[in-house]
Design a protein around this motif. Structure first.
Motif, mmCIF file in Angstrom:
data_model
loop_
_atom_site.group_PDB
_atom_site.id
_atom_site.type_symbol
_atom_site.label_atom_id
_atom_site.label_comp_id
_atom_site.label_asym_id
_atom_site.label_seq_id
_atom_site.Cartn_x
_atom_site.Cartn_y
_atom_site.Cartn_z
ATOM 1 N N PRO A 44 98.890 -15.193 -50.371
ATOM 2 C CA PRO A 44 99.126 -14.335 -49.202
ATOM 3 C C PRO A 44 100.572 -14.431 -48.727
ATOM 4 O O PRO A 44 101.314 -15.349 -49.096
ATOM 5 N N ALA A 45 100.976 -13.494 -47.885
ATOM 6 C CA ALA A 45 102.363 -13.398 -47.440
ATOM 7 C C ALA A 45 102.840 -14.660 -46.733
ATOM 8 O O ALA A 45 103.974 -15.113 -46.955
ATOM 9 N N LEU A 92 109.091 -12.927 -42.709
ATOM 10 C CA LEU A 92 107.680 -12.609 -42.473
ATOM 11 C C LEU A 92 107.487 -11.094 -42.429
ATOM 12 O O LEU A 92 106.551 -10.558 -43.051
ATOM 13 N N CYS A 93 108.363 -10.406 -41.699
ATOM 14 C CA CYS A 93 108.258 -8.938 -41.630
ATOM 15 C C CYS A 93 108.466 -8.310 -43.004
ATOM 16 O O CYS A 93 107.742 -7.394 -43.394
ATOM 17 N N SER A 95 107.959 -9.720 -45.981
ATOM 18 C CA SER A 95 106.887 -10.065 -46.914
ATOM 19 C C SER A 95 105.610 -9.296 -46.609
ATOM 20 O O SER A 95 104.973 -8.753 -47.524
ATOM 21 N N PHE A 96 105.234 -9.233 -45.338
ATOM 22 C CA PHE A 96 104.049 -8.450 -44.980
ATOM 23 C C PHE A 96 104.317 -6.961 -45.205
ATOM 24 O O PHE A 96 103.429 -6.215 -45.608
ATOM 25 N N ALA A 99 104.158 -6.004 -48.859
ATOM 26 C CA ALA A 99 102.768 -6.042 -49.322
ATOM 27 C C ALA A 99 102.015 -4.774 -48.938
ATOM 28 O O ALA A 99 101.019 -4.425 -49.574
ATOM 29 N N GLY A 160 103.401 -0.846 -43.169
ATOM 30 C CA GLY A 160 104.390 -1.472 -44.024
ATOM 31 C C GLY A 160 105.797 -0.984 -43.731
ATOM 32 O O GLY A 160 106.753 -1.767 -43.676
ATOM 33 N N LEU A 163 107.089 -2.461 -40.465
ATOM 34 C CA LEU A 163 107.494 -3.861 -40.612
ATOM 35 C C LEU A 163 108.846 -3.976 -41.317
ATOM 36 O O LEU A 163 109.669 -4.832 -40.974
#
Length: 323
Positions: A44-45, A92-93, A95-96, A99, A160, A163
């Motif tokens: 997961p991210a 974090l932004c 990577s999420f 995804a 996405g 983000l």
């Protein structure tokens, strides 16, 4: 090495080598969104971000030596901690975001940071931006609108893309704050990067344990391909790219550096299409081209003045962070 040395600073050979290195860095950074998307198939991210920062911090550990022997240690630790939290938020932004959207879209959208940064400088330091930068912002916004609209702009795509744009804003803030603190504290850039990575690694690991999902990392340990992807991101996308950028800075003008690195989203889109079979509609490609064009125009509009360091220092009394 003297000034007449054909390989010395400012020589044509060194300039060509530096420009080639910058293009390699742009290609590596452009591919990082596709590589990250592949790595996110295994973990997961949140776990992905934790592993990436831990590996980067381990590689950069020797760079922390000036922090242990230098003056203003407490101020440096405070600045590095704040920037590390900012860096964690960016990754974090990203990577999420990557995804939830395509790697091609991610590469294009994150490049809006080039246009956003001068406006962040305006808000923080009172450095007014030019009319050309306003034009670049409008061009970039039009490109983003075409990119987001090319896939319907609903559901996971909308989340996405939002983000990735938030990551661009946070990255612009990080650039401004990092420059401010490096000039204020006289701290080596590599030492600051190592400190930021350590703080971000600690924060990401804490979030993983709070979420109660560290066991998900174990499942990826036995997959060699996953670790190959992580080593690529930690060593090439961070350590080599940082060294290459610093090396090139002594041979190529800052505006030229920015222009060459502005090829990153184009490389990212090509990598995503070839390696990941990403698909962009004609409207999406037009939107991406507008974003890249805005970024290139912005690098020309914001070409550094020879006395940039002194100018920036003159801004410092206007804006002082707490502490």
């Amino acid at each position: 090495m003297n000034a007449t040395d054909p390989a010395g600073p400012g020589s044509p050979r060194a300039t060509r080598a530096s420009e080639l290195m910058l293009l390699v860095v742009a290609a590596i950074w452009g591919s990082s969104y596709g590589v990250a998307k592949l790595a996110l198939q295994y973990v997961p991210a949140m776990e992905f971000v934790a592993l990436r920062f831990v590996m980067t911090f381990v590689v950069l550990l020797p760079a922390l030596r000036p922090l242990l022997t230098g003056v203003d240690r407490r101020a440096r630790l405070a600045a590095g901690s704040a920037l590390g939290i900012n860096l964690l938020a960016v990754l974090l932004c990203e990577s999420f975001g990557v995804a939830l959207t395509s790697a091609a879209n991610a590469a294009f959208l994150i490049s809006t940071c080039v246009v956003i940064t001068p406006f962040v400088e305006w808000l923080m330091f009172g450095k007014r931006t030019s009319r050309l930068m306003l034009l670049c912002a409008c061009l970039s916004l039009l490109g983003v609108a075409l990119l987001t609209g090319s896939n319907g702009g609903t559901g996971a795509w909308a989340r996405g893309e939002f983000l990735m744009l938030l990551a661009a804003v946070l990255r612009a803030l990080l650039v401004c704050l990092t420059r401010y603190h490096l000039l204020r504290l006289g701290m080596p850039a590599l030492t600051m990067t190592a400190l930021q990575s350590g703080v971000a690694a600690a924060g990401a690991c804490a979030l993983v344990f709070i979420a109660g999902t560290p066991k998900l990392i174990v499942s990826a340990v036995a997959v060699p391909a996953f670790w190959g992807l992580m080593l690529y991101l930690a060593c090439l996308c961070t350590v080599f790219a940082f060294f290459a950028q610093n090396f090139a800075a002594s041979h190529v003008s800052p505006s030229r550096v920015s222009l060459l690195l502005g090829c990153e989203p184009a490389f990212g889109a090509v990598f995503a299409v070839i390696a990941l079979n990403d698909h962009l509609t004609p409207t999406g490609w037009i939107g991406g081209a507008l974003v890249v064009a805005a970024a290139w125009l912005a690098t020309g509009a914001e070409a550094p003045h020879p006395s940039q360091r002194e100018t920036l220092r003159s801004w410092l009394p206007r804006w002082k962070p707490n502490g």
